[in-house]
Motif scaffolding. Sequence first.
Motif, PDB file in Angstrom:
ATOM      1  N   ARG A   1      -0.066  24.798  58.695  1.00 14.33           N
ATOM      2  CA  ARG A   1       1.382  24.553  58.821  1.00 14.33           C
ATOM      3  C   ARG A   1       1.658  23.076  59.083  1.00 14.33           C
ATOM      4  N   LEU A   2       0.860  22.427  59.931  1.00 17.45           N
ATOM      5  CA  LEU A   2       1.047  21.004  60.192  1.00 17.45           C
ATOM      6  C   LEU A   2       0.869  20.207  58.902  1.00 17.45           C
ATOM      7  N   HIS A   3      -0.112  20.563  58.106  1.00 19.70           N
ATOM      8  CA  HIS A   3      -0.368  19.877  56.844  1.00 19.70           C
ATOM      9  C   HIS A   3       0.856  19.977  55.922  1.00 19.70           C
ATOM     10  N   VAL A   4       1.444  21.154  55.846  1.00 21.08           N
ATOM     11  CA  VAL A   4       2.642  21.357  55.028  1.00 21.08           C
ATOM     12  C   VAL A   4       3.823  20.565  55.601  1.00 21.08           C
ATOM     13  N   ILE A   5       3.982  20.600  56.895  1.00 24.20           N
ATOM     14  CA  ILE A   5       5.087  19.894  57.539  1.00 24.20           C
ATOM     15  C   ILE A   5       4.997  18.395  57.295  1.00 24.20           C
ATOM     16  N   VAL A   6       3.801  17.833  57.444  1.00 18.64           N
ATOM     17  CA  VAL A   6       3.644  16.395  57.203  1.00 18.64           C
ATOM     18  C   VAL A   6       3.978  16.073  55.747  1.00 18.64           C
ATOM     19  N   ALA A   7       3.511  16.897  54.821  1.00 15.40           N
ATOM     20  CA  ALA A   7       3.819  16.672  53.399  1.00 15.40           C
ATOM     21  C   ALA A   7       5.328  16.731  53.148  1.00 15.40           C
ATOM     22  N   ASP A   8       6.016  17.642  53.827  1.00 18.41           N
ATOM     23  CA  ASP A   8       7.470  17.793  53.655  1.00 18.41           C
ATOM     24  C   ASP A   8       8.268  16.693  54.344  1.00 18.41           C
ATOM     25  N   GLU A   9       7.924  16.414  55.579  1.00 16.64           N
ATOM     26  CA  GLU A   9       8.755  15.560  56.431  1.00 16.64           C
ATOM     27  C   GLU A   9       8.336  14.094  56.459  1.00 16.64           C
TER      28      GLU A   9
ATOM     29  N   ARG B   1     -10.825  10.439  49.310  1.00 19.07           N
ATOM     30  CA  ARG B   1     -11.955  10.913  50.126  1.00 19.07           C
ATOM     31  C   ARG B   1     -11.459  11.360  51.502  1.00 19.07           C
ATOM     32  N   GLU B   2     -10.541  10.587  52.093  1.00 17.93           N
ATOM     33  CA  GLU B   2     -10.010  10.950  53.404  1.00 17.93           C
ATOM     34  C   GLU B   2      -9.181  12.238  53.322  1.00 17.93           C
ATOM     35  N   TYR B   3      -8.397  12.383  52.268  1.00 18.07           N
ATOM     36  CA  TYR B   3      -7.611  13.599  52.073  1.00 18.07           C
ATOM     37  C   TYR B   3      -8.536  14.809  51.964  1.00 18.07           C
ATOM     38  N   GLU B   4      -9.573  14.691  51.158  1.00 21.62           N
ATOM     39  CA  GLU B   4     -10.529  15.789  50.991  1.00 21.62           C
ATOM     40  C   GLU B   4     -11.189  16.156  52.313  1.00 21.62           C
TER      41      GLU B   4
ATOM     42  N   ARG C   1       8.916  14.093  61.963  1.00 23.21           N
ATOM     43  CA  ARG C   1       9.924  13.188  61.381  1.00 23.21           C
ATOM     44  C   ARG C   1      10.140  11.979  62.279  1.00 23.21           C
ATOM     45  N   ARG C   2      10.332  12.252  63.544  1.00 22.02           N
ATOM     46  CA  ARG C   2      10.605  11.172  64.502  1.00 22.02           C
ATOM     47  C   ARG C   2       9.399  10.257  64.647  1.00 22.02           C
TER      48      ARG C   2
ATOM     49  N   HIS D   1       4.795   9.909  53.340  1.00 16.18           N
ATOM     50  CA  HIS D   1       4.140   8.599  53.317  1.00 16.18           C
ATOM     51  C   HIS D   1       2.919   8.548  54.230  1.00 16.18           C
ATOM     52  N   LEU D   2       2.766   9.515  55.131  1.00 15.75           N
ATOM     53  CA  LEU D   2       1.574   9.552  55.979  1.00 15.75           C
ATOM     54  C   LEU D   2       0.398  10.043  55.154  1.00 15.75           C
ATOM     55  N   GLU D   3      -0.754   9.444  55.381  1.00 13.35           N
ATOM     56  CA  GLU D   3      -1.955   9.785  54.628  1.00 13.35           C
ATOM     57  C   GLU D   3      -2.856  10.699  55.448  1.00 13.35           C
ATOM     58  N   ALA D   4      -3.271  11.801  54.829  1.00 15.60           N
ATOM     59  CA  ALA D   4      -4.159  12.754  55.484  1.00 15.60           C
ATOM     60  C   ALA D   4      -5.555  12.158  55.601  1.00 15.60           C
ATOM     61  N   LYS D   5      -6.192  12.416  56.731  1.00 13.07           N
ATOM     62  CA  LYS D   5      -7.560  11.966  56.975  1.00 13.07           C
ATOM     63  C   LYS D   5      -8.120  12.774  58.137  1.00 13.07           C
ATOM     64  N   THR D   6      -9.331  12.492  58.526  1.00  7.17           N
ATOM     65  CA  THR D   6      -9.844  13.080  59.761  1.00  7.17           C
ATOM     66  C   THR D   6     -10.033  11.954  60.767  1.00  7.17           C
ATOM     67  N   TRP D   7      -9.993  12.335  62.022  1.00  5.25           N
ATOM     68  CA  TRP D   7     -10.163  11.396  63.127  1.00  5.25           C
ATOM     69  C   TRP D   7     -10.906  12.161  64.203  1.00  5.25           C
ATOM     70  N   TYR D   8     -12.162  11.804  64.430  1.00  9.76           N
ATOM     71  CA  TYR D   8     -13.047  12.551  65.327  1.00  9.76           C
ATOM     72  C   TYR D   8     -13.167  14.007  64.890  1.00  9.76           C
ATOM     73  N   GLY D   9     -13.040  14.221  63.590  1.00 10.81           N
ATOM     74  CA  GLY D   9     -13.119  15.564  63.031  1.00 10.81           C
ATOM     75  C   GLY D   9     -11.812  16.325  63.052  1.00 10.81           C
ATOM     76  N   PHE D  10     -10.760  15.736  63.632  1.00  4.74           N
ATOM     77  CA  PHE D  10      -9.461  16.388  63.708  1.00  4.74           C
ATOM     78  C   PHE D  10      -8.663  16.122  62.433  1.00  4.74           C
ATOM     79  N   PRO D  11      -7.923  17.100  61.940  1.00  4.84           N
ATOM     80  CA  PRO D  11      -6.954  16.809  60.877  1.00  4.84           C
ATOM     81  C   PRO D  11      -5.935  15.813  61.434  1.00  4.84           C
ATOM     82  N   SER D  12      -5.742  14.712  60.701  1.00  6.19           N
ATOM     83  CA  SER D  12      -4.895  13.627  61.188  1.00  6.19           C
ATOM     84  C   SER D  12      -4.090  13.042  60.043  1.00  6.19           C
ATOM     85  N   TYR D  13      -3.041  12.320  60.409  1.00  6.60           N
ATOM     86  CA  TYR D  13      -2.148  11.732  59.421  1.00  6.60           C
ATOM     87  C   TYR D  13      -1.805  10.321  59.887  1.00  6.60           C
ATOM     88  N   ALA D  14      -1.984   9.349  58.986  1.00  6.07           N
ATOM     89  CA  ALA D  14      -1.902   7.941  59.360  1.00  6.07           C
ATOM     90  C   ALA D  14      -0.927   7.169  58.487  1.00  6.07           C
TER      91      ALA D  14
END
Length: 154
Positions: A61-69, A39-42, A143-144, A72-85
């Motif tokens: 591009r950020l979404h692709v970069i997080v998936a590549d680099e 649900r958070e990914y969607e 990555r860092r 283990h970070l999980e996609a979600k929204t945070w205050y409506g922002f695309p976020s990764y946790a």
Amino acid sequence: MADTDHTDGFSASERAAMRQRAEELRSISGVKGAAKRAREYEACVAAIDALDGLDAVIAQRLHVIVADEAPHLEAKTWYGFPSYASDGKVIVFLQPSSKFDTRYATLGFSEDAQLDDGAIWPTSFALAAWNDAVDAQVRALVRRAAGHLSRLSA
């Protein structure tokens, strides 16, 4: 701020973001495990899909970069922002310029991001364009931030 309500000090955009966060929390209330992550990914993908112009390019591009680099970070929204946790804690997020009508998008990192560098370090970056150099810098930061310090020099 032109849209600030003097009774509470928050702009209409800020109040909308707070309402969005409350809705995010309601939407996952009682949902656990894989169903919650799905649900958070969607919601993250929907937030990215709702963007236009440079905001959309940066978010995609950020979404692709997080998936590549940092897969283990999980996609979600945070205050409506695309976020990764990681473990429920936001590590990296994108505040699109359209969110608060600013002249650039902001790539932000939380205190849980592993960006510490001495006594002072940046935790947000203005993104006014996207090119190969920006892509490389964002990749290194993600990555860092996600804890892959050993891969930075690779």
